[in-house]
Design a protein around this motif. Structure first.
Motif, PDB file in Angstrom:
ATOM      1  N   LEU A  73      19.715  15.975 -14.309  1.00  0.00           N
ATOM      2  CA  LEU A  73      18.566  15.910 -13.418  1.00  0.00           C
ATOM      3  C   LEU A  73      18.826  15.030 -12.195  1.00  0.00           C
ATOM      4  N   LEU A  74      19.370  13.857 -12.405  1.00  0.00           N
ATOM      5  CA  LEU A  74      19.612  12.944 -11.281  1.00  0.00           C
ATOM      6  C   LEU A  74      20.719  13.453 -10.355  1.00  0.00           C
ATOM      7  N   LEU A  75      21.644  14.246 -10.885  1.00  0.00           N
ATOM      8  CA  LEU A  75      22.673  14.835 -10.024  1.00  0.00           C
ATOM      9  C   LEU A  75      22.049  15.794  -9.009  1.00  0.00           C
ATOM     10  N   THR A  76      21.016  16.492  -9.424  1.00  0.00           N
ATOM     11  CA  THR A  76      20.314  17.406  -8.530  1.00  0.00           C
ATOM     12  C   THR A  76      19.371  16.643  -7.610  1.00  0.00           C
ATOM     13  N   ALA A  77      18.696  15.639  -8.148  1.00  0.00           N
ATOM     14  CA  ALA A  77      17.624  14.958  -7.414  1.00  0.00           C
ATOM     15  C   ALA A  77      18.096  13.900  -6.422  1.00  0.00           C
ATOM     16  N   TRP A  78      19.237  13.261  -6.651  1.00  0.00           N
ATOM     17  CA  TRP A  78      19.578  12.072  -5.862  1.00  0.00           C
ATOM     18  C   TRP A  78      19.618  12.290  -4.354  1.00  0.00           C
ATOM     19  N   ASP A  88       5.517  10.658  -4.880  1.00  0.00           N
ATOM     20  CA  ASP A  88       6.522  11.524  -4.265  1.00  0.00           C
ATOM     21  C   ASP A  88       7.820  11.560  -5.070  1.00  0.00           C
ATOM     22  N   VAL A  89       8.245  10.413  -5.585  1.00  0.00           N
ATOM     23  CA  VAL A  89       9.469  10.370  -6.409  1.00  0.00           C
ATOM     24  C   VAL A  89       9.284  11.238  -7.652  1.00  0.00           C
ATOM     25  N   LEU A 124      11.420  14.617  -8.651  1.00  0.00           N
ATOM     26  CA  LEU A 124      12.061  14.766  -9.962  1.00  0.00           C
ATOM     27  C   LEU A 124      11.578  16.040 -10.668  1.00  0.00           C
ATOM     28  N   ILE A 125      10.307  16.358 -10.533  1.00  0.00           N
ATOM     29  CA  ILE A 125       9.779  17.602 -11.105  1.00  0.00           C
ATOM     30  C   ILE A 125      10.430  18.803 -10.428  1.00  0.00           C
ATOM     31  N   PHE A 126      10.565  18.747  -9.102  1.00  0.00           N
ATOM     32  CA  PHE A 126      11.242  19.811  -8.352  1.00  0.00           C
ATOM     33  C   PHE A 126      12.657  20.031  -8.890  1.00  0.00           C
ATOM     34  N   ALA A 127      13.387  18.941  -9.085  1.00  0.00           N
ATOM     35  CA  ALA A 127      14.765  19.048  -9.595  1.00  0.00           C
ATOM     36  C   ALA A 127      14.779  19.576 -11.029  1.00  0.00           C
ATOM     37  N   ARG A 167       0.811  -1.212   0.000  1.00  0.00           N
ATOM     38  CA  ARG A 167       0.000   0.000   0.000  1.00  0.00           C
ATOM     39  C   ARG A 167       0.849   1.270   0.000  1.00  0.00           C
ATOM     40  N   TYR A 168       2.122   1.147   0.287  1.00  0.00           N
ATOM     41  CA  TYR A 168       3.003   2.315   0.326  1.00  0.00           C
ATOM     42  C   TYR A 168       3.482   2.742  -1.066  1.00  0.00           C
ATOM     43  N   LEU A 169       3.542   1.799  -1.968  1.00  0.00           N
ATOM     44  CA  LEU A 169       4.164   2.045  -3.271  1.00  0.00           C
ATOM     45  C   LEU A 169       3.544   3.205  -4.061  1.00  0.00           C
ATOM     46  N   PRO A 170       2.218   3.310  -4.181  1.00  0.00           N
ATOM     47  CA  PRO A 170       1.681   4.434  -4.960  1.00  0.00           C
ATOM     48  C   PRO A 170       2.099   5.801  -4.413  1.00  0.00           C
TER      49      PRO A 170
END
Length: 137
Positions: A32-37, A10-11, A15-18, A2-5
């Protein structure tokens, strides 16, 4: 799971934030991943912490769960950034706090509001039906 959705939503929001941050500084989307990780790692820790808290919020889509995830994501993400040699300037901290708060708590608040609205007409209709069944004095 039930946590996955909630974790997936949130992930995507982190990613949108980054992506927004990179675009606002005219930086290549390739990084993008350098900022988001750091925030993604902190986000997962936030979900884990929310799940393990005694008397915890029981649902990952609840506003309280989102608040825990938000605080851990911002604080942990900034800490990981600094420990990895990146910066965490005050304006960035303020923007990240506001945007991630809006994203991580906001969708949960909207969901709660929609659930209340959806259940509210049923409750109002039941009350109205009961009042029609009562004899008038």
């Amino acid at each position: 799971m039930r946590y996955l959705p909630a974790v997936v939503v949130d992930v995507v929001l982190v990613l949108i934030f980054a992506a927004i941050g990179r675009a606002s500084h005219d930086e290549s989307p390739a990084g993008l991943l350098l900022t988001a990780w750091p925030f993604l790692i902190a986000l997962l820790i936030g979900h884990l912490l929310a799940a393990l808290l005694p008397g915890r919020p029981r649902r990952p889509w609840s506003v309280l769960w989102g608040a825990v995830v938000w605080i851990v994501t911002v604080a942990g993400g900034m800490l990981i950034r600094v420990l990895s040699g990146d910066t965490a300037e005050v304006p960035f901290i303020v923007v990240a706090t506001l945007v991630l708060g809006t994203f991580l708590v906001g969708w949960r608040a909207i969901t709660a509001l929609l659930r209340r609205r959806r259940s509210s007409p049923d409750a109002a209709e039941a009350t109205r039906a009961e009042s029609l069944d009562e004899p008038n004095d």
